[in-house]
Design a protein around this motif. Structure first.
Motif, PDB file in Angstrom:
ATOM      1  N   GLY A 122       0.852  -1.182   0.000  1.00  0.00           N
ATOM      2  CA  GLY A 122       0.000   0.000   0.000  1.00  0.00           C
ATOM      3  C   GLY A 122       0.890   1.234   0.000  1.00  0.00           C
ATOM      4  O   GLY A 122       1.820   1.342  -0.796  1.00  0.00           O
ATOM      5  N   PRO A 123       0.659   2.166   0.946  1.00  0.00           N
ATOM      6  CA  PRO A 123       1.493   3.366   1.004  1.00  0.00           C
ATOM      7  C   PRO A 123       2.721   3.201   1.894  1.00  0.00           C
ATOM      8  O   PRO A 123       3.516   4.128   2.037  1.00  0.00           O
ATOM      9  CB  PRO A 123       0.533   4.404   1.610  1.00  0.00           C
ATOM     10  N   VAL A 124       2.893   2.018   2.495  1.00  0.00           N
ATOM     11  CA  VAL A 124       3.951   1.817   3.491  1.00  0.00           C
ATOM     12  C   VAL A 124       5.181   1.177   2.851  1.00  0.00           C
ATOM     13  O   VAL A 124       5.094   0.084   2.272  1.00  0.00           O
ATOM     14  CB  VAL A 124       3.453   0.932   4.648  1.00  0.00           C
ATOM     15  N   PRO A 125       6.354   1.839   2.926  1.00  0.00           N
ATOM     16  CA  PRO A 125       7.584   1.233   2.398  1.00  0.00           C
ATOM     17  C   PRO A 125       8.077   0.129   3.327  1.00  0.00           C
ATOM     18  O   PRO A 125       8.123   0.293   4.546  1.00  0.00           O
ATOM     19  CB  PRO A 125       8.559   2.412   2.359  1.00  0.00           C
ATOM     20  N   PHE A 126       8.456  -0.986   2.749  1.00  0.00           N
ATOM     21  CA  PHE A 126       8.865  -2.166   3.509  1.00  0.00           C
ATOM     22  C   PHE A 126      10.281  -2.531   3.082  1.00  0.00           C
ATOM     23  O   PHE A 126      10.536  -2.797   1.898  1.00  0.00           O
ATOM     24  CB  PHE A 126       7.881  -3.309   3.219  1.00  0.00           C
ATOM     25  N   GLN A 127      11.225  -2.517   4.015  1.00  0.00           N
ATOM     26  CA  GLN A 127      12.621  -2.820   3.723  1.00  0.00           C
ATOM     27  C   GLN A 127      13.012  -4.115   4.436  1.00  0.00           C
ATOM     28  O   GLN A 127      13.462  -4.109   5.578  1.00  0.00           O
ATOM     29  CB  GLN A 127      13.533  -1.676   4.167  1.00  0.00           C
ATOM     30  N   PRO A 128      12.874  -5.256   3.772  1.00  0.00           N
ATOM     31  CA  PRO A 128      13.131  -6.542   4.431  1.00  0.00           C
ATOM     32  C   PRO A 128      14.566  -6.728   4.894  1.00  0.00           C
ATOM     33  O   PRO A 128      14.807  -7.432   5.872  1.00  0.00           O
ATOM     34  CB  PRO A 128      12.747  -7.566   3.351  1.00  0.00           C
TER      35      PRO A 128
END
Length: 396
Positions: A122-128
């Protein structure tokens, strides 16, 4: 109701009265660290947020939300047995490894500043690659705590998985995080008593991979060359470091005062993330910088004390891993800002803007507090499938 609220508001957690002094002290130091970091972020980010979004509180408000979520995770970890956490660790590790792979796929990964490290939910950046760090600590501690009892097949399987994590992060490209993850696992292995021949061979292999990466990525080489003499390229590749050194030097002994940094006014780039220490040093001076370093020394000392008192080897390695990650990343970030190390993209834990870094750091700190709690419990907790080499266990 009180049981529910303690996950959101750690200040009203009455159960802490039963904890050891070490556990309580580390929890309060972590909360203090996060609070100071939030204030420093507000000062560092206000001008750029006002210019870019018309709202000087933009980054602060978002960091506050991430801090709130991070504290929920922090308190959940503190109140969950290591047995349960270690039980789900392999699944979380594999899931995040898959997400790292997704960042490398065209159309899924999002590139920022030349590196593809993010995917958006969605609008949330995810940095695994940031969120996988505490799980590397847990799984690394689990594997290396019983290394001598594992079959070679199991050893090579997990070494391959760890290598895949580091290698895929390196492909993003993200040499700094890949190096940090590799060093994290290496120090855990060193603390477990693995032979020096194996450790030296691994370190040599990592060094060779790093050299190859630098030779294949021009921007990495430019960072190193500009680090050696930043003033020669002060308007080009050395610009960030030169402005950082000017900010630190401008702080003098006592600093310019909170909120009064001059370099953050569009001279120092990315001042609310990678170079936030430069703003801190300018506003609080040499005294503030020394106080921050003393705080890190105290935190690390308490963490090592927890490790030395751990009743199980896997607990000891988890504690050591948390200290290596939190202190190592802090010192690397400070070293970059002061010109002692080449420029990297590693944030300063609990200071730099970024939700993924906040969640990762608070979970890591929560693991350290949890080890301190379990070390001083009267009841000894067994780890099913972890301390035995069987086909049905987590390692099988």
């Amino acid at each position: 109701m009180a049981l529910f609220l303690r996950y959101f508001f750690p200040f009203i957690d009455g159960s802490s009265a039963e904890w050891s002094t070490l556990a309580r002290t580390l929890r309060w130091l972590t909360l203090f660290w996060a609070l100071v970091g939030l204030l420093v972020l507000f000062s560092a980010s206000y001008p750029v947020a006002e210019a870019d979004f018309g709202d000087g509180w933009y980054y602060f408000k978002r960091q506050l939300i991430w801090l709130f979520v991070g504290l929920i995770i922090f308190n959940k970890v503190i109140h969950t047995s290591l047995r349960d956490i270690l039980g789900v660790t392999p699944w979380c590790l594999f899931g995040l490894l898959l997400c790292i792979g997704l960042t490398l796929m065209p159309g899924l990964g999002t590139s920022i500043n030349g590196a593809t490290r993010w995917i958006y939910i969605g609008p949330v950046p995810f940095q695994p690659s940031e969120l996988i760090k505490p799980f590397l600590i847990l799984q690394g501690a689990c594997i290396f705590s019983q290394w001598s009892r594992l079959r070679w097949k199991t050893r090579f399987t997990w070494l391959g998985i760890f290598g895949a994590v580091v290698g895929m992060i390196l492909l993003q490209p993200n040499l700094s995080t890949a190096s940090l993850c590799g060093m994290l696992l290496w120090f855990i292995a060193l603390s477990s008593g693995i032979s020096y021949v194996q450790l030296f061979s691994t370190a040599l292999g990592g060094f060779v991979v790093g050299v190859v990466s630098i030779s294949q990525n021009e921007y990495q080489w430019l960072r190193i060359s500009s680090f050696l003499d930043p003033w020669a390229v002060a308007q080009e590749d050395g610009y960030q470091l030169v402005q950082s050194l000017m900010a630190i030097g401008s702080g003098g002994v006592w600093g310019t005062g909170f909120g009064l940094s001059h370099q953050k006014l569009f001279y120092l780039p990315i001042q609310h993330t990678d170079f936030i220490f430069a703003v801190f040093a300018e506003e609080f001076g040499l005294v503030g910088g020394i106080c921050l370093l003393l705080f890190l020394v105290i935190y690390a000392t308490l963490g090592l004390l927890v490790a030395s008192q751990a009743t199980r080897n896997v607990y000891k390695l988890v504690a050591i891993g948390t200290i290596v990650l939190l202190m190592g990343q802090s010192l690397i970030n400070i070293g970059v800002a002061t010109g002692a190390l080449p420029t990297t993209g590693l944030p300063l834990p609990l200071f730099s803007y970024g939700g993924n870094s906040m969640l990762s750091s608070l979970m890591t700190a929560g693991l350290l507090v949890r080890v301190a709690r379990e070390t001083h419990r009267a009841e000894v907790v067994s780890l099913p499938g972890i301390l035995e080499d069987d086909e049905d266990g987590i390692l099988g």
